[in-house]
Design a protein around this motif. Structure first.
Motif, mmCIF file in Angstrom:
data_model
loop_
_atom_site.group_PDB
_atom_site.id
_atom_site.type_symbol
_atom_site.label_atom_id
_atom_site.label_comp_id
_atom_site.label_asym_id
_atom_site.label_seq_id
_atom_site.Cartn_x
_atom_site.Cartn_y
_atom_site.Cartn_z
ATOM 1 N N ALA A 1 0.937 -1.155 -0.020
ATOM 2 C CA ALA A 1 0.005 0.060 -0.189
ATOM 3 C C ALA A 1 1.124 0.997 0.062
ATOM 4 N N GLU A 2 2.090 1.294 0.496
ATOM 5 C CA GLU A 2 2.792 2.294 0.849
ATOM 6 C C GLU A 2 3.691 2.706 -0.427
ATOM 7 N N GLN A 3 3.626 1.483 -1.163
ATOM 8 C CA GLN A 3 4.640 1.556 -2.399
ATOM 9 C C GLN A 3 3.574 1.989 -3.442
ATOM 10 N N GLU A 4 2.513 1.618 -3.335
ATOM 11 C CA GLU A 4 1.513 2.048 -4.398
ATOM 12 C C GLU A 4 1.457 3.616 -4.271
ATOM 13 N N THR A 5 1.160 4.036 -2.921
ATOM 14 C CA THR A 5 1.047 5.513 -2.548
ATOM 15 C C THR A 5 2.046 6.492 -3.143
ATOM 16 N N ALA A 6 3.486 5.708 -2.873
ATOM 17 C CA ALA A 6 4.706 6.409 -3.404
ATOM 18 C C ALA A 6 4.581 6.642 -5.081
ATOM 19 N N LEU A 7 4.155 5.566 -5.550
ATOM 20 C CA LEU A 7 4.186 5.720 -7.094
ATOM 21 C C LEU A 7 3.020 6.814 -7.493
ATOM 22 N N ALA A 8 1.730 6.827 -6.847
ATOM 23 C CA ALA A 8 0.773 7.497 -7.111
ATOM 24 C C ALA A 8 1.169 9.221 -6.954
ATOM 25 N N VAL A 9 2.063 9.091 -5.946
ATOM 26 C CA VAL A 9 2.190 10.832 -5.615
ATOM 27 C C VAL A 9 3.194 11.133 -6.794
ATOM 28 N N ALA A 10 4.204 10.344 -7.021
ATOM 29 C CA ALA A 10 4.899 10.841 -8.191
ATOM 30 C C ALA A 10 4.145 11.094 -9.470
ATOM 31 N N GLU A 11 3.316 10.232 -9.699
ATOM 32 C CA GLU A 11 2.235 10.693 -10.808
ATOM 33 C C GLU A 11 1.450 11.687 -10.779
ATOM 34 N N ASN A 12 0.924 12.010 -9.616
ATOM 35 C CA ASN A 12 0.244 13.004 -9.453
ATOM 36 C C ASN A 12 1.087 14.380 -9.335
ATOM 37 N N MET A 13 2.293 14.519 -8.889
ATOM 38 C CA MET A 13 2.983 15.531 -8.913
ATOM 39 C C MET A 13 3.203 16.107 -10.343
ATOM 40 N N LEU A 14 3.560 15.062 -11.293
ATOM 41 C CA LEU A 14 3.898 15.124 -12.510
ATOM 42 C C LEU A 14 2.559 15.888 -13.300
ATOM 43 N N ALA A 15 1.384 15.299 -12.933
ATOM 44 C CA ALA A 15 0.231 15.774 -13.438
ATOM 45 C C ALA A 15 -0.383 17.159 -13.038
ATOM 46 N N ASP A 16 0.376 17.593 -12.081
ATOM 47 C CA ASP A 16 -0.539 18.565 -11.250
ATOM 48 C C ASP A 16 -0.519 19.973 -12.123
#
Lengths: 112, 112, 112
Positions: free
Chosen positions: B13-28
């Motif tokens: 779950a933490e790995q998934e969150t870390a990747l989602a955070v990276a994706e969301n920062m790119l898309a911001d």
């Protein structure tokens, strides 16, 4: 000094620790902490919901001047709305961007 | 602004969150994030292995310009080789040293 | 460069990773890390108790010049005393304030 607490975990023990850390920094006798901000995202968003287990502690911290920011991306993913959060919790488009911004403004980062 | 995501947890779950955070920062939409880097070590190394659950998302982030660094100390401990990682993931001798270096270069730290 | 490791988790795998990260930074061949400090609080305090599983590794890190700071607020909450900690572990009134202070002094933050 200023600190940002990153409340990103869905684990209740980690959520409890994050709030306790914010409370303890406010109460610290050295008076060296000028501001504590909390950014909630991912699993951590639960801790700032109005019907969540920690709602009263979040309200109390808000009353003590701690700004809380909830991640709008997380709200959308979790099918939650700003109105589901404790009154006074603001939203930001992306929590991680807000945490980055605060660190760039000189806030220390804490992810207890 | 630049951010480094520390992917150190073996918790999925933490790995998934870390990747989602990276994706969301790119898309911001604020376009305020100039670079997101990811450093994987300890249990987090699993998330960047070629046959791991998140390999496709790592590939996509690499394609979007996110550098990934895998910790060589972790690879050795886990009896893994650089060839076990997603193509394009670089290695660094010690992940924590790389995270320190990036913070010294002005990157904000995120450990979702 | 200097780094502070925030040892705040009660999870044994995370405690082990935090200590391994401190050890690996000391051993790093680049010699770019001038100091590693460890701040233990909340569930992480267990890792620095004299009868804890990691006491020998904490002693070894102390011998290698790594300062350890234990949070007095946590000790009080856990009904522990400074004498319950590994000899050489200092206490600070509030761990999160110490972590903030170290970041303000230029330490990079690591919460593996």
């Amino acid at each position: 000094m200023r600190s940002v607490v990153h409340l990103s975990s869905g684990d209740e023990a980690e959520q409890e620790t994050a709030l306790a850390v914010a409370e303890n920094m406010l109460a610290d006798e050295s008076d060296s902490i000028d501001e504590v901000a909390v950014v909630a995202q991912s699993g951590g968003i639960e801790a700032v919901t109005a019907d969540g287990e920690y709602a009263d502690r979040v309200r109390s911290l808000l009353d003590d001047g701690v700004p809380f920011k909830g991640c709008a991306n997380t709200l959308e993913t979790a099918s939650l709305d700003e109105s589901d959060l404790v009154d006074g919790v603001e939203t930001v488009p992306e929590g991680a961007v807000e945490v980055t911004r605060l660190q760039n403004d000189g806030y220390a980062y804490l992810r207890p």
